[in-house]
Enzyme design. Structure first.
Site, PDB file in Angstrom:
ATOM      1  N   PRO A  17      18.089  13.710  -7.861  1.00 45.64           N
ATOM      2  CA  PRO A  17      17.800  14.039  -6.609  1.00 45.64           C
ATOM      3  C   PRO A  17      18.455  13.574  -5.377  1.00 45.64           C
ATOM      4  CG  PRO A  17      16.256  12.442  -7.663  1.00 45.64           C
ATOM      5  CD  PRO A  17      17.455  12.880  -8.480  1.00 45.64           C
ATOM      6  N   SER A 266      19.285   1.517  -3.091  1.00 47.09           N
ATOM      7  CA  SER A 266      19.492   2.455  -4.209  1.00 47.09           C
ATOM      8  C   SER A 266      18.498   3.248  -4.634  1.00 47.09           C
ATOM      9  CB  SER A 266      19.890   1.489  -5.448  1.00 47.09           C
ATOM     10  OG  SER A 266      18.669   1.066  -6.126  1.00 47.09           O
ATOM     11  N   LYS A 267      18.850   4.343  -5.482  1.00 42.79           N
ATOM     12  CA  LYS A 267      17.694   5.210  -5.778  1.00 42.79           C
ATOM     13  C   LYS A 267      16.691   4.437  -6.580  1.00 42.79           C
ATOM     14  CE  LYS A 267      20.557   9.222  -6.408  1.00 42.79           C
ATOM     15  NZ  LYS A 267      20.987  10.492  -7.072  1.00 42.79           N
ATOM     16  N   ARG A 268      16.870   3.286  -7.484  1.00 38.63           N
ATOM     17  CA  ARG A 268      15.734   2.766  -7.816  1.00 38.63           C
ATOM     18  C   ARG A 268      14.804   1.840  -6.810  1.00 38.63           C
ATOM     19  NH1 ARG A 268      17.286   1.944 -13.613  1.00 38.63           N
ATOM     20  NH2 ARG A 268      18.921   3.197 -13.910  1.00 38.63           N
TER      21      ARG A 268
END
Ligand code: GLU
Length: 513
Positions: A17, A266-268
């Site tokens: 994504p 970050s994505k996390r």
């Protein structure tokens, strides 16, 4: 000389994504294109087939459309340079690698993975901190610079596996002017001999990116700071391909940091910190466990795209004035690369919520009513659009997200079954109960049902009871809504309607005494 047409591109890789940092990159490209009367391109950079994630490309298109970022040319739209997906352009790249070889700027490398590992191990043993295939180490490797010509030919003819690498000069300063950072100077000894063509015949990001930016006549490359280290290599490629004169101008955007400023967002981080880092919800697969995962999205969390766009615009740019609220059109007018900062921008989840509240309140009631009507429908409650509009009208100052309407406005549809205990203990007594009974009795005779009328009637009734309105107001609210706070009380009564208010007052007196 005629002015060069402004052509910018957003060039994501469909590896998952789109992160909101990517949305910001797309937004800044779009703003510049529109501001300068240019074109915005969307190119999908999918040369790394190992990292391809199904659904990612569709996600990118949907996210950009939701944000109102309009693509003029590219994937999903078409245009004179189609196709715009690099995997579909595969046959175009080889000739440029061949040209670089012919001109002495690139070479074939036949090293096996084992040989590459052995080279790294050797260098590590010799305490070389960052072992690389470069102007020094290439001399010990198996490539067309070290092997005799006939052996190279035999290998190629025999179908040996090879990659094509850029021959980076040993001692040269590579410099370019970044629109945000000023002069960037890197010594070529810090650049390795990057692979341009992989053994499967696919170009790498570096080659495909430069070839496409050139062929698509890109005037400005606006991208995240993480690409800054690659830029000197790209400058060399432009030079060696003979395209330096039309090389795009570079602008590397500042990093987006976590809210506390400790490192890149970050994505996390979204799941960890409790806010979305993606524009739209994403159904993925956990890389380690193979379990399905769900990542939150701004859209599904109830953010309006205008709010997200306004917020992202300010993550790294400012207009140089106090104005904070900008529609897309206003952003286009105000935007300039010169006002993009090079210092990292801290993500601020309270600020994006603040923008959302602003845009929610600015929306006409008729546009907000469907959110409430949808929730009512789910709860099998019938309500006219007019009434829903009235309710969102009084509630919108009090909610941050459209989904809050139902939660906050439930009492318009359900008589209270509990009464806020703090208000009851402080404000309720027999005298107040009697006063509210009197009000319930007087209400059906109110001359008209406007907030003003109901208020006057309330004041008069309280005066007749020997009480000040302020002594009973909170009890009135709690009796009718169950809650300690809410929108304008007499507006609330009007929306409920006199018969319902009378009934609720009587029930409260029975319940509370
Ligand atoms: N494909 C690269 C990415 O995913 C594009 C970098 C660039 O804009 O040059 O970010």
């Amino acid at each position: 000389m005629t002015e060069r047409e402004v052509r910018v591109r957003f060039a994501p890789s469909p590896t998952g994504p789109l992160h909101i940092g990517g949305v910001r990159t797309a937004l800044y490209n779009y703003l510049l294109a529109r501001k300068l009367g240019g074109k915005m391109l969307l190119r999908i950079e999918d040369t790394d087939q190992n990292r391809f994630v199904p659904g990612a490309e569709e996600y990118i298109l949907e996210a950009l459309a939701w944000c109102g970022i309009v693509i003029d040319e590219g994937v999903g739209v078409g245009g004179p340079h189609a196709p715009y997906k690099q995997s579909e352009r595969k046959p175009m790249y080889k000739q440029y690698a061949d040209q670089l070889i012919a001109d002495g700027h690139a070479y074939y490398a036949f090293d096996t993975p084992e040989e590459l590992d052995a080279m790294r191990a050797r260098l590590q043993a010799a305490k070389v901190p960052n072992p690389q295939y470069n102007s020094i180490t290439r001399a010990q490797m198996r490539n067309s610079l070290t092997l005799p010509e006939d052996e190279v030919k035999a290998l190629l003819d025999g179908g040996a596996q090879y990659v094509i690498r850029l021959k980076v000069p040993r001692k040269e300063e590579v410099r370019f002017q970044d629109l945000i950072r000023g002069w960037v100077v890197v010594h070529s000894s810090a650049i390795d001999d990057k692979v341009l063509m992989k053994s499967d015949g696919m170009p790498t990001y570096h080659l495909a990116n430069i070839v496409d930016d050139h062929l698509m006549e890109i005037s400005h490359v606006i991208r995240g700071e993480e690409w800054l280290p690659s830029a000197p290599l790209h400058v060399l490629l432009y030079r060696y391909l003979g395209w330096e004169k039309t090389m795009p101008q570079f602008a590397h955007l500042p990093l987006l940091l976590k809210p506390d400023g400790t490192g890149k967002l970050s994505k996390r981080d979204g799941d960890r910190l409790g806010f979305p880092v993606f524009p739209l919800e994403w159904h993925g697969i956990d890389g380690d466990t193979g379990e399905p995962t769900l990542s939150r999205g701004y859209r599904e969390d109830g953010y309006l795209p205008e709010a997200l766009v306004n917020f992202l615009a300010f993550l790294g740019w400012n207009p140089g004035s106090q104005q904070e609220i900008f529609s897309m059109d206003e952003l286009i007018q105000a935007f300039s690369i010169e006002r993009v900062s090079k210092s990292p921008a801290k993500f601020d989840q309270n600020k994006v919520k603040w923008f959302n509240e602003h845009y929610l309140r600015a929306k006409p009631n008729a546009e907000l009513a469907p959110y409430l009507l949808e929730a009512l429908h789910e709860h099998a409650i019938v309500c006219s659009p007019e009434k829903a509009e009235q309710i969102v009208g009084v509630m919108k100052e009090r909610v941050s997200f459209p989904k809050d309407f139902w939660q906050e406005a439930k009492y318009f549809f359900q008589a209270p079954t509990e009464y806020d205990p703090a208000v009851v203990s402080k404000k309720w007594n027999a005298e107040v109960g009697a006063a509210l009974t009197a009000y319930a009795a007087a209400l059906p005779g109110a001359p008209a049902v406007s907030a003003e009328d109901l208020k006057t009637l309330f004041n008069d009734t309280m005066a007749a009871q020997g009480l000040k309105p302020g002594q009973v107001l909170q009890a009135l609210r709690v009796a009718v809504t169950g809650a300690a706070a809410g929108p304008d009380l007499f507006e609330t009564l009007v929306i409920l309607g006199v018969p319902e208010v009378v009934e609720r007052l009587r029930a409260a007196v029975v319940a509370l005494g």
